[in-house]
Design an enzyme around this catalytic site. Sequence first.
Site, PDB file in Angstrom:
ATOM      1  N   SER A 107      33.395  44.540  43.182  1.00  0.00           N
ATOM      2  CA  SER A 107      34.394  45.005  42.220  1.00  0.00           C
ATOM      3  C   SER A 107      35.189  43.899  41.540  1.00  0.00           C
ATOM      4  CB  SER A 107      35.368  45.978  42.900  1.00  0.00           C
ATOM      5  OG  SER A 107      34.745  47.224  43.112  1.00  0.00           O
ATOM      6  N   LYS A 110      35.086  43.963  37.878  1.00  0.00           N
ATOM      7  CA  LYS A 110      36.006  44.787  37.097  1.00  0.00           C
ATOM      8  C   LYS A 110      36.969  43.928  36.280  1.00  0.00           C
ATOM      9  CE  LYS A 110      36.046  49.059  39.864  1.00  0.00           C
ATOM     10  NZ  LYS A 110      35.074  48.834  40.950  1.00  0.00           N
ATOM     11  N   SER A 165      40.522  50.424  42.769  1.00  0.00           N
ATOM     12  CA  SER A 165      39.169  49.992  42.428  1.00  0.00           C
ATOM     13  C   SER A 165      38.278  51.187  42.141  1.00  0.00           C
ATOM     14  CB  SER A 165      38.572  49.141  43.560  1.00  0.00           C
ATOM     15  OG  SER A 165      37.539  48.318  43.084  1.00  0.00           O
TER      16      SER A 165
END
Length: 417
Positions: A107, A110, A165
């Site tokens: 993640s 991101k 997340s």
Amino acid sequence: MALDMLLSRNAGVLAVIAATGLTLTSIPAAAHAEHVAVSRRAADPGAEAAGGPAADRLADRTGREVAGAGAPALPTGVSARAWTVTDVRTGDVLAARNAHQRLAPASTLKTLFAVTVLPKFRAGAVHKVTPQDLTGIGPGSSLVGIQEGRSYRVADLWRGVFLRSGNDAVRVLAAMNGGWSATAREMQARARQLGARDTSVKSPDGYDSPGQVSSAYDLSVFGRAGLANADFARYCATTTARFPSRGSPSFEIQNTNRMLSGASGMRRYPGIVGVKNGYTSNAGNTLIAAAERGGRTLLVTVLNPQSGASNAVYQEAASLLDWGFRAAGKARPVGSLQAAAAPGGRAAPSADGARSGAGHRSATGRPVAAEVSREPGRWSETALWAVAGGFAVALAVGAVFGWRMYVRGRRTSGDGS
């Protein structure tokens, strides 16, 4: 005979002048070529990482840790497969290990999603979620709890991305941005624009996908670019917030970055700014973390610690930040992110029920293009052209003088001398 000797002597002088003039005329061309090469490296900083001329020293993949001369000893026990320590303002990399090794990012990718998409939508804009928006979420994904048929403000969706997340929040924002595949392509283009050449985007939320990779270097580029945006800086520093729910007005969500929240056996790191943590079975634990101390902001990226210790990714990031603050101003950089940051400004205070740390200045990056003409001990390109111009004039004068002597010699020879 005397005239022949004079002409011969003048010819020798003219040859020397010509050779000198031609040689010096080539110097500014070489300086210009060097200037262009440096400028190209600044405009496309990933070229060196990709194996171009003067390959980036951070491209070492032997596992060797590198730190600049004058730095204190690096911390022991850092087991991450790759990591970097970077000064956010300058982009200088103070130390690194396997900076360009291509690994699954989880993640932390991101951050690139946010750098790409966040500027496009107003925080107060409202979107009603459709079933198609949530199609394709991978099994086992982290979720914030987006509900079909409910309307959300863009600010709520971004808090779902940064704090929880939430892959469901990423799906909705990507749908607003033109779709999943279009967003992945746009993220790929944005990575290249930032000079990040190790990244291949397949799934914008960072979910494990075949061929999806990034590197400690690239993720540091994304984190630094994100911190240059005041909204990004505010979201990634938010510890807790209220999130809308159908059954009740809202519920509290907490940031999963334990260096920021101080949860699960970790203390909140002094001066922590954010940025983003991640985990997948393929990537292991990953983290981009920034902290401010004494007016200096440092950023570390830590990928896949191998020690197996609880909270290893956070503890190793903390030890690298501690080292970085000791080394800042002492260690010669081992490289540079060479990534352009957005215009600076102070992050807006948190609102809408979000609780975060103190406001942070957005990071501002200086231009990295080397100014060859101003480096100590080097002539400027302008000066070199001036010198070459002078010799070119001397060459022309010498040629005229030589021609006149030659004509005089021919006339004298024709008169029977």
